[in-house]
Design a protein around this motif. Structure first.
Motif, PDB file in Angstrom:
ATOM      1  N   ALA A  49       3.740  11.679   0.120  1.00 19.50           N
ATOM      2  CA  ALA A  49       2.558  11.161  -0.580  1.00 19.50           C
ATOM      3  C   ALA A  49       2.091  12.129  -1.654  1.00 19.50           C
ATOM      4  O   ALA A  49       1.750  11.720  -2.770  1.00 19.50           O
ATOM      5  N   ALA A  50       2.067  13.418  -1.336  1.00 17.60           N
ATOM      6  CA  ALA A  50       1.568  14.421  -2.293  1.00 17.60           C
ATOM      7  C   ALA A  50       2.452  14.530  -3.527  1.00 17.60           C
ATOM      8  O   ALA A  50       1.978  14.855  -4.618  1.00 17.60           O
ATOM      9  N   ASN A  51       3.743  14.252  -3.361  1.00 23.64           N
ATOM     10  CA  ASN A  51       4.671  14.439  -4.467  1.00 23.64           C
ATOM     11  C   ASN A  51       5.082  13.160  -5.178  1.00 23.64           C
ATOM     12  O   ASN A  51       5.621  13.229  -6.297  1.00 23.64           O
ATOM     13  N   LEU A  52       4.825  12.019  -4.543  1.00 27.59           N
ATOM     14  CA  LEU A  52       5.291  10.772  -5.134  1.00 27.59           C
ATOM     15  C   LEU A  52       4.160   9.850  -5.596  1.00 27.59           C
ATOM     16  O   LEU A  52       4.389   8.987  -6.447  1.00 27.59           O
ATOM     17  N   LEU A  53       2.967  10.040  -5.038  1.00 24.17           N
ATOM     18  CA  LEU A  53       1.878   9.091  -5.356  1.00 24.17           C
ATOM     19  C   LEU A  53       0.863   9.679  -6.332  1.00 24.17           C
ATOM     20  O   LEU A  53       0.758  10.880  -6.458  1.00 24.17           O
ATOM     21  N   ASP A  76       0.854  -1.183   0.000  1.00 29.18           N
ATOM     22  CA  ASP A  76       0.000   0.000   0.000  1.00 29.18           C
ATOM     23  C   ASP A  76       0.895   1.241   0.000  1.00 29.18           C
ATOM     24  O   ASP A  76       1.554   1.531   1.012  1.00 29.18           O
ATOM     25  N   PRO A  77       0.958   1.994  -1.102  1.00 26.38           N
ATOM     26  CA  PRO A  77       1.858   3.146  -1.176  1.00 26.38           C
ATOM     27  C   PRO A  77       1.605   4.180  -0.083  1.00 26.38           C
ATOM     28  O   PRO A  77       2.558   4.736   0.484  1.00 26.38           O
ATOM     29  N   ALA A  78       0.328   4.452   0.237  1.00 25.78           N
ATOM     30  CA  ALA A  78       0.023   5.447   1.268  1.00 25.78           C
ATOM     31  C   ALA A  78       0.523   4.985   2.635  1.00 25.78           C
ATOM     32  O   ALA A  78       1.082   5.775   3.408  1.00 25.78           O
ATOM     33  N   ALA A  79       0.339   3.695   2.922  1.00 27.35           N
ATOM     34  CA  ALA A  79       0.833   3.157   4.192  1.00 27.35           C
ATOM     35  C   ALA A  79       2.351   3.223   4.253  1.00 27.35           C
ATOM     36  O   ALA A  79       2.931   3.487   5.315  1.00 27.35           O
ATOM     37  N   LEU A  84      11.273   1.743  -5.133  1.00 27.52           N
ATOM     38  CA  LEU A  84       9.849   2.054  -5.216  1.00 27.52           C
ATOM     39  C   LEU A  84       9.376   2.148  -6.664  1.00 27.52           C
ATOM     40  O   LEU A  84       8.278   1.683  -6.994  1.00 27.52           O
ATOM     41  N   VAL A  85      10.196   2.750  -7.524  1.00 25.54           N
ATOM     42  CA  VAL A  85       9.844   2.809  -8.948  1.00 25.54           C
ATOM     43  C   VAL A  85       9.807   1.401  -9.520  1.00 25.54           C
ATOM     44  O   VAL A  85       8.898   1.032 -10.281  1.00 25.54           O
ATOM     45  N   GLY A  86      10.787   0.581  -9.150  1.00 25.33           N
ATOM     46  CA  GLY A  86      10.846  -0.794  -9.651  1.00 25.33           C
ATOM     47  C   GLY A  86       9.640  -1.621  -9.244  1.00 25.33           C
ATOM     48  O   GLY A  86       9.213  -2.512  -9.991  1.00 25.33           O
ATOM     49  N   ARG A  87       9.071  -1.330  -8.085  1.00 23.69           N
ATOM     50  CA  ARG A  87       7.898  -2.068  -7.620  1.00 23.69           C
ATOM     51  C   ARG A  87       6.583  -1.452  -8.118  1.00 23.69           C
ATOM     52  O   ARG A  87       5.512  -1.976  -7.838  1.00 23.69           O
ATOM     53  N   GLY A  88       6.679  -0.346  -8.832  1.00 25.21           N
ATOM     54  CA  GLY A  88       5.476   0.288  -9.363  1.00 25.21           C
ATOM     55  C   GLY A  88       4.619   0.953  -8.314  1.00 25.21           C
ATOM     56  O   GLY A  88       3.404   1.082  -8.497  1.00 25.21           O
ATOM     57  N   LEU A  89       5.241   1.415  -7.215  1.00 25.00           N
ATOM     58  CA  LEU A  89       4.471   2.010  -6.120  1.00 25.00           C
ATOM     59  C   LEU A  89       4.312   3.523  -6.247  1.00 25.00           C
ATOM     60  O   LEU A  89       3.519   4.110  -5.510  1.00 25.00           O
ATOM     61  N   LEU A  90       5.040   4.137  -7.166  1.00 21.27           N
ATOM     62  CA  LEU A  90       4.974   5.587  -7.293  1.00 21.27           C
ATOM     63  C   LEU A  90       4.125   6.003  -8.484  1.00 21.27           C
ATOM     64  O   LEU A  90       3.728   5.179  -9.304  1.00 21.27           O
ATOM     65  N   ARG A  91       3.853   7.277  -8.551  1.00 21.40           N
ATOM     66  CA  ARG A  91       2.994   7.826  -9.599  1.00 21.40           C
ATOM     67  C   ARG A  91       3.551   7.494 -10.981  1.00 21.40           C
ATOM     68  O   ARG A  91       4.763   7.549 -11.213  1.00 21.40           O
ATOM     69  N   ALA A  92       2.670   7.164 -11.902  1.00 18.71           N
ATOM     70  CA  ALA A  92       3.087   6.855 -13.267  1.00 18.71           C
ATOM     71  C   ALA A  92       3.817   8.050 -13.869  1.00 18.71           C
ATOM     72  O   ALA A  92       3.388   9.199 -13.721  1.00 18.71           O
TER      73      ALA A  92
END
Length: 219
Positions: A215-219, A105-108, A164-172
């Motif tokens: 969260a505001a800048n990465l998700l 869960d990216p937010a968590a 995090l990018v490798g796991r696809g957890l950040l904003r496209a």
């Protein structure tokens, strides 16, 4: 040297705890040196604090400090590195890596990273600011240490971003370099200095702010 002989005429093993106990006492003494040095450096500043004062406060000889830390810059480095371990059982860096590899869960995850900031910043930020101020005062060794720890922090943030990018957890569309820059900014001691030391925020409020900013800048 032979082991002592007991009443039955058999040799008894040399007490195995001796070496471990000596190592434990030595580690405790060095921990005390770092703790007393931290107190003195933060109270008096880098330039005004002497090895003799630190040794006296820690109950060891100045030679012990020089032998183990090589002088004041090496001692500050050791204090800073110790602060990055955090206050938990396992080093904070290991716990951070585990969270990044296992949390889906990216937010968590951002909340967890904020909690790590709450834990580590009160320990590490004041020491970083000590290094910065000593470097600004013209101390060449501390200027070199400042560049080293800043570079190490950026490389750590880039490592985090790539995971995090490798796991696809950040904003496209967000690449690892931009993500690392955001994390690098959010872990800056100067930000802690502004909000906690100058504006009086609690560490918990600061950690929540960091989590929301990430969260505001990465998700």
């Amino acid at each position: 040297m032979q082991s002592p002989v007991n009443a039955s005429g058999k040799q008894t093993p040399k007490r195995a705890y001796d070496a471990r106990r000596r190592r434990q006492l030595a580690d405790e003494a060095l921990h005390t040196v770092r703790a007393r040095a931290r107190e003195l450096f933060l109270a008096k500043g880098f330039g005004a604090t002497t090895i003799a004062e630190i040794a006296r406060a820690a109950g060891v000889s100045p030679e012990t400090v020089y032998k183990n830390f090589g002088g004041k810059p090496g001692l500050v480095r050791a204090i800073y590195e110790e602060s990055l371990l955090g206050a938990g059982g396992a080093p904070a860096e290991q716990r951070s890596d585990l969270a990044q590899l296992t949390t889906n869960d990216p937010a968590a995850l951002m909340e967890q990273l904020g909690r790590f900031t709450t834990e580590v910043s009160p320990l590490g930020a004041p020491v970083f600011l000590l290094i910065r101020d000593a470097a600004a005062g013209g101390d060449a060794a501390m200027a070199a240490l400042l560049a080293e720890v800043d570079d190490a922090r950026y490389r750590r943030m880039l490592h985090n971003a790539r995971q995090l990018v490798g796991r696809g957890l950040l904003r496209a569309g967000l690449d690892d370099t931009e993500a690392a820059d955001v994390m690098f900014t959010c872990t800056a001691a100067e930000l802690y200095e502004t909000l906690v030391l100058k504006r009086g925020w609690s560490a918990e409020r600061y950690g929540t702010f960091i989590a929301r900013t990430l969260a505001a800048n990465l998700l």
